[in-house]
Design an enzyme around this catalytic site. Structure first.
Site, PDB file in Angstrom:
ATOM      1  N   SER A  16       0.784  -1.230  -0.167  1.00 42.85           N
ATOM      2  CA  SER A  16      -0.030  -0.101   0.032  1.00 42.85           C
ATOM      3  C   SER A  16       0.897   1.218   0.150  1.00 42.85           C
ATOM      4  CB  SER A  16      -0.933  -0.002   1.219  1.00 42.85           C
ATOM      5  OG  SER A  16      -2.092  -0.980   1.037  1.00 42.85           O
ATOM      6  N   LYS A  65     -10.166  -5.259  10.651  1.00 42.54           N
ATOM      7  CA  LYS A  65     -10.948  -4.696   9.936  1.00 42.54           C
ATOM      8  C   LYS A  65     -12.318  -4.424  10.656  1.00 42.54           C
ATOM      9  CE  LYS A  65      -9.285  -5.791   5.307  1.00 42.54           C
ATOM     10  NZ  LYS A  65      -9.653  -6.306   3.846  1.00 42.54           N
ATOM     11  N   ASP A 102     -13.204  -2.615  -0.582  1.00 39.62           N
ATOM     12  CA  ASP A 102     -12.404  -4.028  -0.878  1.00 39.62           C
ATOM     13  C   ASP A 102     -13.577  -4.568  -2.130  1.00 39.62           C
ATOM     14  OD1 ASP A 102     -10.480  -4.332   0.514  1.00 39.62           O
ATOM     15  OD2 ASP A 102     -11.583  -5.260   2.119  1.00 39.62           O
ATOM     16  N   GLY A 127     -15.257 -19.063   0.944  1.00 41.90           N
ATOM     17  CA  GLY A 127     -14.945 -18.453   2.150  1.00 41.90           C
ATOM     18  C   GLY A 127     -16.027 -17.684   2.650  1.00 41.90           C
ATOM     19  N   ALA A 128     -16.082 -17.367   4.051  1.00 46.45           N
ATOM     20  CA  ALA A 128     -16.985 -16.651   4.723  1.00 46.45           C
ATOM     21  C   ALA A 128     -16.532 -15.860   5.870  1.00 46.45           C
ATOM     22  CB  ALA A 128     -18.117 -17.503   5.189  1.00 46.45           C
ATOM     23  N   ALA A 131     -12.902 -11.249   4.386  1.00 46.12           N
ATOM     24  CA  ALA A 131     -12.848 -10.790   3.023  1.00 46.12           C
ATOM     25  C   ALA A 131     -14.043 -11.136   2.387  1.00 46.12           C
ATOM     26  CB  ALA A 131     -11.616 -11.532   2.339  1.00 46.12           C
ATOM     27  N   TYR A 216      -2.992 -12.028  -3.101  1.00 43.63           N
ATOM     28  CA  TYR A 216      -1.949 -11.792  -4.527  1.00 43.63           C
ATOM     29  C   TYR A 216      -0.562 -12.480  -4.042  1.00 43.63           C
ATOM     30  CZ  TYR A 216      -0.119  -7.901  -1.761  1.00 43.63           C
ATOM     31  OH  TYR A 216       0.438  -7.102  -0.873  1.00 43.63           O
ATOM     32  N   GLY A 238      -5.104 -11.574  -6.953  1.00 38.49           N
ATOM     33  CA  GLY A 238      -5.859 -10.057  -6.318  1.00 38.49           C
ATOM     34  C   GLY A 238      -5.019  -8.884  -6.341  1.00 38.49           C
TER      35      GLY A 238
HETATM   36  P1  ATR Z   1     -10.294 -12.929   6.411  1.00 32.13           P
HETATM   37  O1  ATR Z   1     -10.432 -11.384   6.913  1.00 32.13           O
HETATM   38  O2  ATR Z   1      -8.955 -13.029   5.548  1.00 32.13           O
HETATM   39  O3  ATR Z   1     -11.635 -13.400   5.598  1.00 32.13           O
HETATM   40  P2  ATR Z   1     -11.188 -14.542   8.583  1.00 32.13           P
HETATM   41  O4  ATR Z   1     -12.469 -13.641   9.028  1.00 32.13           O
HETATM   42  O5  ATR Z   1     -10.442 -15.335   9.725  1.00 32.13           O
HETATM   43  O6  ATR Z   1     -10.090 -13.719   7.654  1.00 32.13           O
HETATM   44  O7  ATR Z   1     -11.543 -15.549   7.628  1.00 32.13           O
HETATM   45  C1  ATR Z   1     -10.860 -16.624   6.824  1.00 32.13           C
HETATM   46  C2  ATR Z   1     -11.356 -17.497   6.053  1.00 32.13           C
HETATM   47  O8  ATR Z   1     -10.795 -18.593   5.373  1.00 32.13           O
HETATM   48  C3  ATR Z   1     -12.499 -18.256   6.778  1.00 32.13           C
HETATM   49  O9  ATR Z   1     -13.493 -18.669   5.542  1.00 32.13           O
HETATM   50  C4  ATR Z   1     -11.924 -19.732   7.046  1.00 32.13           C
HETATM   51  O10 ATR Z   1     -12.785 -20.901   7.125  1.00 32.13           O
HETATM   52  P3  ATR Z   1     -13.216 -21.065   8.404  1.00 32.13           P
HETATM   53  O11 ATR Z   1     -14.428 -20.087   8.714  1.00 32.13           O
HETATM   54  O12 ATR Z   1     -13.890 -22.292   8.281  1.00 32.13           O
HETATM   55  O13 ATR Z   1     -12.489 -20.849   9.547  1.00 32.13           O
HETATM   56  C5  ATR Z   1     -11.185 -19.861   5.615  1.00 32.13           C
HETATM   57  N1  ATR Z   1      -9.892 -20.778   5.882  1.00 32.13           N
HETATM   58  C6  ATR Z   1      -8.820 -20.356   6.482  1.00 32.13           C
HETATM   59  N2  ATR Z   1      -8.080 -21.684   6.176  1.00 32.13           N
HETATM   60  C7  ATR Z   1      -8.559 -22.396   5.584  1.00 32.13           C
HETATM   61  C8  ATR Z   1      -8.282 -23.797   4.924  1.00 32.13           C
HETATM   62  N3  ATR Z   1      -7.162 -24.229   5.377  1.00 32.13           N
HETATM   63  N4  ATR Z   1      -9.223 -24.405   4.190  1.00 32.13           N
HETATM   64  C9  ATR Z   1     -10.481 -23.936   3.806  1.00 32.13           C
HETATM   65  N5  ATR Z   1     -10.784 -22.409   4.446  1.00 32.13           N
HETATM   66  C10 ATR Z   1      -9.947 -21.801   5.236  1.00 32.13           C
END
Ligand code: ATR
Length: 271
Positions: A16, A65, A102, A127-128, A131, A216, A238
């Site tokens: 950044s 965040k 974002d 992912g949930a 991000a 990225y 990204g």
């Molecule tokens: P961010 O702000 O980067 O999104 P976060 O809120 O901690 O960070 O979320 C991380 C995301 O990556 C979640 O969706 C997490 O899945 P869980 O909700 O089950 O924890 C996912 N994640 C992290 N490591 C993973 C892995 N090895 N395989 C699949 N999903 C993963």
């Protein structure tokens, strides 16, 4: 000179400062932008000290965040939907205004840079976490035909699908069975940071699929390799999203919109 900063932990590899320095020189804006590593239990204090010293705004990255959302005096609609803030602006009265750029950054990269028309497309979001939450509103706003969200912990995907359901056609599905042959598959997990790809079945990809990782560099490689191995023709990391979310933040702070293509190209060239 007006001061800005990115707050994160860790933050020393952040691109950044380089991006905003390029924007400032391109637009003739006099500002200074630095990277500040806040202690994991000390984001609020670090931010307060920066504002007290005259800081005008900041970007916020992992893992702060959600805290930034709670600390902001008010937030725009996208940040409120996402319950996460990646951009803070210090207003004239000293109050903190929170934004989330974002999702706009992702949309600009997909539509303007990669020339992808999302209208009517079938999109899978893996992912949930924070991000994923940050990009759901703009994705649904772009008129996708179907947005399926999956996550290792299914309940988090279900919660986001319920929260964003008013904005468009979103549904949660099991990680092992999201559906087949999506037009776009987005990886919003942190799995790549540990050198892994999320465990989605190979048939979510098809030859026409565009695979995109929100991170990225090397962290995007495991997911993009999975996609390529499963036959997806196009894969992107990204970096473009990073530069585009920064451009939106710069616009919010300075009222000037920088051009992004040359900055993306320079970062790619620098490796
Ligand atoms: P961010 O702000 O980067 O999104 P976060 O809120 O901690 O960070 O979320 C991380 C995301 O990556 C979640 O969706 C997490 O899945 P869980 O909700 O089950 O924890 C996912 N994640 C992290 N490591 C993973 C892995 N090895 N395989 C699949 N999903 C993963």
């Amino acid at each position: 000179m007006d001061r800005y900063a990115v707050f994160g932990h860790p933050v020393k590899h952040s691109k950044s400062p380089q991006i905003h320095a390029a924007f400032a020189s391109q637009t003739g804006q006099a500002l200074r932008y630095e990277a500040i590593e806040a202690p994991l239990d000390g984001f609020a204090g670090t931010l307060r000290a920066f504002v007290a010293a005259g800081g005008r705004g900041g970007n916020v990255t992992v893992p702060f965040k959600e805290q930034a959302f709670r600390l902001a005096d008010r937030c725009d609609a996208l940040a409120s939907q996402a319950q996460a803030v990646n951009t803070l602006r210090v207003e004239a009265d000293g109050r903190l205004h929170g934004f989330n750029t974002d999702g706009i950054g992702l949309l600009r990269d997909l539509t303007d840079n990669l020339r992808l028309d999302l209208r009517g497309r079938r999109v899978l979001l893996v992912g949930a976490g924070g991000a994923a939450a940050g990009v759901l509103g703009p994705l649904l706003g772009a008129g996708v035909g179907e947005l399926v969200i999956v996550n290792r912990t299914a309940a988090r995907a279900q919660e986001l699908a319920a929260r964003f359901g008013v904005l468009g056609p979103i549904e949660a599905a099991p990680l092992q069975a999201p559906g087949k042959g999506f037009d776009v598959v987005l990886n919003a997990t942190a799995a790549g940071l540990g050198g892994r790809a999320p465990a989605v079945p190979a048939d979510v990809f098809a030859p026409h699929t565009v695979a995109y990782d929100l991170v990225y560099g090397p962290a995007a490689a495991p997911f993009l390799e999975l996609a390529r191995g499963a036959g997806a023709a196009a894969g992107h990391d990204g970096l473009g999203m990073l530069v585009e979310q920064a451009a939106e933040a710069f616009w919010l702070w300075r009222g000037v919109r920088p051009a992004t293509a040359a900055v993306i190209a320079a970062l790619r060239g620098a490796g």
